[in-house]
Design a protein around this motif. Structure first.
Motif, PDB file in Angstrom:
ATOM      1  N   ASP A  14      33.742  23.115 -36.632  1.00 50.28           N
ATOM      2  CA  ASP A  14      34.112  23.423 -35.244  1.00 50.28           C
ATOM      3  C   ASP A  14      32.886  23.394 -34.337  1.00 50.28           C
ATOM      4  O   ASP A  14      32.973  23.012 -33.171  1.00 50.28           O
ATOM      5  N   ARG A  15      31.751  23.813 -34.869  1.00 47.33           N
ATOM      6  CA  ARG A  15      30.511  23.776 -34.090  1.00 47.33           C
ATOM      7  C   ARG A  15      30.077  22.337 -33.838  1.00 47.33           C
ATOM      8  O   ARG A  15      29.569  22.002 -32.777  1.00 47.33           O
ATOM      9  N   GLY A  16      30.305  21.466 -34.830  1.00 50.05           N
ATOM     10  CA  GLY A  16      29.885  20.074 -34.722  1.00 50.05           C
ATOM     11  C   GLY A  16      28.483  19.861 -35.241  1.00 50.05           C
ATOM     12  O   GLY A  16      27.780  20.788 -35.637  1.00 50.05           O
ATOM     13  N   ASN A  17      28.066  18.584 -35.250  1.00 52.97           N
ATOM     14  CA  ASN A  17      26.734  18.223 -35.730  1.00 52.97           C
ATOM     15  C   ASN A  17      26.533  18.693 -37.177  1.00 52.97           C
ATOM     16  O   ASN A  17      25.511  19.303 -37.518  1.00 52.97           O
ATOM     17  N   ALA A  18      27.525  18.393 -38.021  1.00 51.45           N
ATOM     18  CA  ALA A  18      27.534  18.955 -39.361  1.00 51.45           C
ATOM     19  C   ALA A  18      28.156  17.994 -40.369  1.00 51.45           C
ATOM     20  O   ALA A  18      28.918  17.088 -40.016  1.00 51.45           O
ATOM     21  N   ILE A  19      27.814  18.231 -41.640  1.00 54.27           N
ATOM     22  CA  ILE A  19      28.430  17.540 -42.774  1.00 54.27           C
ATOM     23  C   ILE A  19      28.799  18.596 -43.797  1.00 54.27           C
ATOM     24  O   ILE A  19      28.001  19.496 -44.086  1.00 54.27           O
ATOM     25  N   SER A  20      29.998  18.484 -44.358  1.00 54.33           N
ATOM     26  CA  SER A  20      30.406  19.376 -45.444  1.00 54.33           C
ATOM     27  C   SER A  20      30.628  18.562 -46.708  1.00 54.33           C
ATOM     28  O   SER A  20      31.350  17.560 -46.699  1.00 54.33           O
ATOM     29  N   LEU A  21      30.006  18.997 -47.788  1.00 56.34           N
ATOM     30  CA  LEU A  21      30.221  18.404 -49.105  1.00 56.34           C
ATOM     31  C   LEU A  21      31.072  19.373 -49.923  1.00 56.34           C
ATOM     32  O   LEU A  21      30.619  20.472 -50.263  1.00 56.34           O
ATOM     33  N   ARG A  22      32.292  18.963 -50.223  1.00 55.37           N
ATOM     34  CA  ARG A  22      33.174  19.781 -51.056  1.00 55.37           C
ATOM     35  C   ARG A  22      32.843  19.509 -52.514  1.00 55.37           C
ATOM     36  O   ARG A  22      33.347  18.570 -53.134  1.00 55.37           O
ATOM     37  N   LEU A  23      31.966  20.333 -53.047  1.00 52.43           N
ATOM     38  CA  LEU A  23      31.426  20.089 -54.371  1.00 52.43           C
ATOM     39  C   LEU A  23      32.473  20.288 -55.458  1.00 52.43           C
ATOM     40  O   LEU A  23      33.243  21.251 -55.443  1.00 52.43           O
ATOM     41  N   ALA A  24      32.452  19.378 -56.431  1.00 53.24           N
ATOM     42  CA  ALA A  24      33.143  19.615 -57.688  1.00 53.24           C
ATOM     43  C   ALA A  24      32.388  20.717 -58.436  1.00 53.24           C
ATOM     44  O   ALA A  24      31.343  21.193 -57.982  1.00 53.24           O
ATOM     45  N   THR A  25      32.910  21.138 -59.577  1.00 47.80           N
ATOM     46  CA  THR A  25      32.216  22.141 -60.390  1.00 47.80           C
ATOM     47  C   THR A  25      30.903  21.539 -60.886  1.00 47.80           C
ATOM     48  O   THR A  25      30.889  20.500 -61.538  1.00 47.80           O
ATOM     49  N   VAL A  26      29.810  22.195 -60.548  1.00 48.75           N
ATOM     50  CA  VAL A  26      28.483  21.659 -60.842  1.00 48.75           C
ATOM     51  C   VAL A  26      28.097  21.976 -62.287  1.00 48.75           C
ATOM     52  O   VAL A  26      28.494  23.001 -62.840  1.00 48.75           O
TER      53      VAL A  26
ATOM     54  N   ILE B  55      19.641  15.265 -49.638  1.00 53.12           N
ATOM     55  CA  ILE B  55      18.631  14.391 -49.037  1.00 53.12           C
ATOM     56  C   ILE B  55      19.293  13.163 -48.412  1.00 53.12           C
ATOM     57  O   ILE B  55      18.956  12.753 -47.295  1.00 53.12           O
ATOM     58  N   PHE B  56      20.247  12.582 -49.116  1.00 54.65           N
ATOM     59  CA  PHE B  56      20.971  11.412 -48.613  1.00 54.65           C
ATOM     60  C   PHE B  56      21.656  11.726 -47.286  1.00 54.65           C
ATOM     61  O   PHE B  56      21.597  10.932 -46.334  1.00 54.65           O
ATOM     62  N   CYS B  57      22.291  12.884 -47.209  1.00 59.24           N
ATOM     63  CA  CYS B  57      22.970  13.272 -45.965  1.00 59.24           C
ATOM     64  C   CYS B  57      21.976  13.482 -44.834  1.00 59.24           C
ATOM     65  O   CYS B  57      22.256  13.127 -43.676  1.00 59.24           O
ATOM     66  N   MET B  58      20.824  14.028 -45.149  1.00 60.80           N
ATOM     67  CA  MET B  58      19.810  14.246 -44.124  1.00 60.80           C
ATOM     68  C   MET B  58      19.279  12.905 -43.602  1.00 60.80           C
ATOM     69  O   MET B  58      19.132  12.717 -42.388  1.00 60.80           O
ATOM     70  N   GLU B  59      19.033  11.981 -44.523  1.00 59.45           N
ATOM     71  CA  GLU B  59      18.476  10.684 -44.128  1.00 59.45           C
ATOM     72  C   GLU B  59      19.500   9.802 -43.406  1.00 59.45           C
ATOM     73  O   GLU B  59      19.129   8.885 -42.663  1.00 59.45           O
ATOM     74  N   ASN B  60      20.786  10.047 -43.638  1.00 56.05           N
ATOM     75  CA  ASN B  60      21.846   9.226 -43.030  1.00 56.05           C
ATOM     76  C   ASN B  60      22.755  10.066 -42.133  1.00 56.05           C
ATOM     77  O   ASN B  60      23.937   9.762 -41.978  1.00 56.05           O
ATOM     78  N   PHE B  61      22.178  11.077 -41.527  1.00 54.92           N
ATOM     79  CA  PHE B  61      22.996  12.077 -40.836  1.00 54.92           C
ATOM     80  C   PHE B  61      23.845  11.482 -39.727  1.00 54.92           C
ATOM     81  O   PHE B  61      25.046  11.788 -39.625  1.00 54.92           O
ATOM     82  N   ASP B  62      23.267  10.647 -38.893  1.00 52.73           N
ATOM     83  CA  ASP B  62      24.019  10.133 -37.743  1.00 52.73           C
ATOM     84  C   ASP B  62      25.237   9.319 -38.175  1.00 52.73           C
ATOM     85  O   ASP B  62      26.270   9.317 -37.492  1.00 52.73           O
ATOM     86  N   LYS B  63      25.133   8.657 -39.298  1.00 55.49           N
ATOM     87  CA  LYS B  63      26.252   7.858 -39.800  1.00 55.49           C
ATOM     88  C   LYS B  63      27.347   8.738 -40.423  1.00 55.49           C
ATOM     89  O   LYS B  63      28.532   8.406 -40.364  1.00 55.49           O
ATOM     90  N   LEU B  64      26.945   9.862 -40.987  1.00 57.88           N
ATOM     91  CA  LEU B  64      27.875  10.691 -41.771  1.00 57.88           C
ATOM     92  C   LEU B  64      28.379  11.932 -41.037  1.00 57.88           C
ATOM     93  O   LEU B  64      29.325  12.571 -41.505  1.00 57.88           O
ATOM     94  N   LYS B  65      27.778  12.276 -39.915  1.00 58.54           N
ATOM     95  CA  LYS B  65      28.018  13.577 -39.299  1.00 58.54           C
ATOM     96  C   LYS B  65      29.477  13.793 -38.906  1.00 58.54           C
ATOM     97  O   LYS B  65      30.226  12.852 -38.657  1.00 58.54           O
TER      98      LYS B  65
END
Length: 306
Positions: free
Chosen positions: A155-167, A215-225
């Motif tokens: 709702d805030r925006g400028n964010a990515i959420s990764l719904r992790l499987a069981t690690v 790290i991948f999300c940080m480096e590709n943030f604008d594409k994934l946000k």
């Protein structure tokens, strides 16, 4: 130089994650050292980390450390259904309310990359894969609090959420309660397991790939946000019984029995599609069998207290 705030940075995932940063990044790492981690020893070889011992629920502290932050990784949390059921008030405060506090205090242009959970899917239909568009139906305090945190962030925006499987996988701050880790620990230490509701399905992902994804999300943030991504191995949509049989390949004397009368306290049961994250170009490096081999080899070396 990017300024990055990581909460819970000395936890199970955090201790893998912090080793991947560039020396050019400036990291503020907040952890309450619940597990008596040796912060000085852990961090002495990692440049540009400012460590703060503190609690994510401390509003004054969060306001102070959130200034001029470029990226936030909120890793602090009470993790797993059993612990959150035991401590529901603390679970809400840490998993949910602290995320709202962060959203209200970080700069408006700061970027959030949050690990949530595919536990939010609860119970899926028998043959249907849960996608990011599937209904959310958490059946545990853990799932409820993490889905609420995800909503605050999106709702805030400028964010990515990764719904992790069981690690799963080895970490300096080891967790033996996670299903793959737990089953491997039982296999090598006891040699037998009695599985409740072995048909229940889970999805799994290695801890190293989770850290790489941050790290991948940080480096590709604008594409994934402003997106949600399921994050797990497609090859590792497994029933509990299938998982145990995979472990048996590496622990041949592992005796597996099914208990048809007891209920599993964790009633989650679903399979997950990870097609969306794969479409971004991210590639997983550690498969389920490679991870099992690692665990079977390394768990016997752990201190007995673990």
């Amino acid at each position: 130089m990017r300024k990055i705030l990581i909460t819970g940075g000395l936890g199970y995932i955090g201790q893998i994650f912090i080793k991947l940063f560039s020396p050019k990044d400036k990291i503020v790492l907040l952890d309450n050292l619940t597990f008596n981690q040796d912060s000085q020893n852990i961090l002495k070889k990692i440049p540009n980390i400012k460590f703060i011992k503190g609690d994510v629920r401390d509003e004054d502290l969060i306001k102070e450390i959130s200034k001029k932050i470029d990226f936030v990784f909120p890793l602090a949390g009470l993790v797993g259904a059993p612990l959150c059921k035991k401590k529901p008030k603390e679970a809400k405060e840490v998993n949910q309310d602290s995320i709202k506090l962060l959203c209200e205090n970080i700069p408006s242009n700061a970027k959030i990359i949050i690990p949530t959970t595919n536990s939010g899917y609860g119970v899926g239909l028998k043959e249907d894969f849960c996608t990011e568009e599937s209904p959310i139906n958490p059946i545990s305090v853990y799932g409820v609090t993490k889905m609420a945190a995800e909503k605050y962030v999106l709702d805030r925006g400028n964010a990515i959420s990764l719904r992790l499987a069981t690690v799963f996988g080895m970490s300096p701050r080891m967790r033996l309660d996670l299903l793959v880790n737990n089953f491997c620990h039982i296999a090598v230490s006891k040699g037998k397991i009695d599985i409740f509701e072995g048909h229940f399905r889970r999805n799994f992902v290695h801890v190293t790939d989770v850290a790489r994804a941050f790290i991948f999300c940080m480096e590709n943030f604008d594409k994934l946000k402003n997106n949600v991504f399921n994050f797990g191995l497609d090859e590792a949509n497994l029933t509990k019984l299938e998982l145990a049989k995979k472990i048996k390949k590496y622990v041949p004397n592992f005796k597996i029995t099914e208990n048809e009368f007891e209920k599993d306290p964790d009633q989650r049961d679903y399979i997950v599609s990870n097609k969306k994250i794969l479409g971004t170009g991210f590639k997983f490096k550690v498969g389920i069998e490679e991870g099992i081999k690692e665990l079977v080899a390394e768990i016997p070396k752990l201190p007995k207290k673990s």
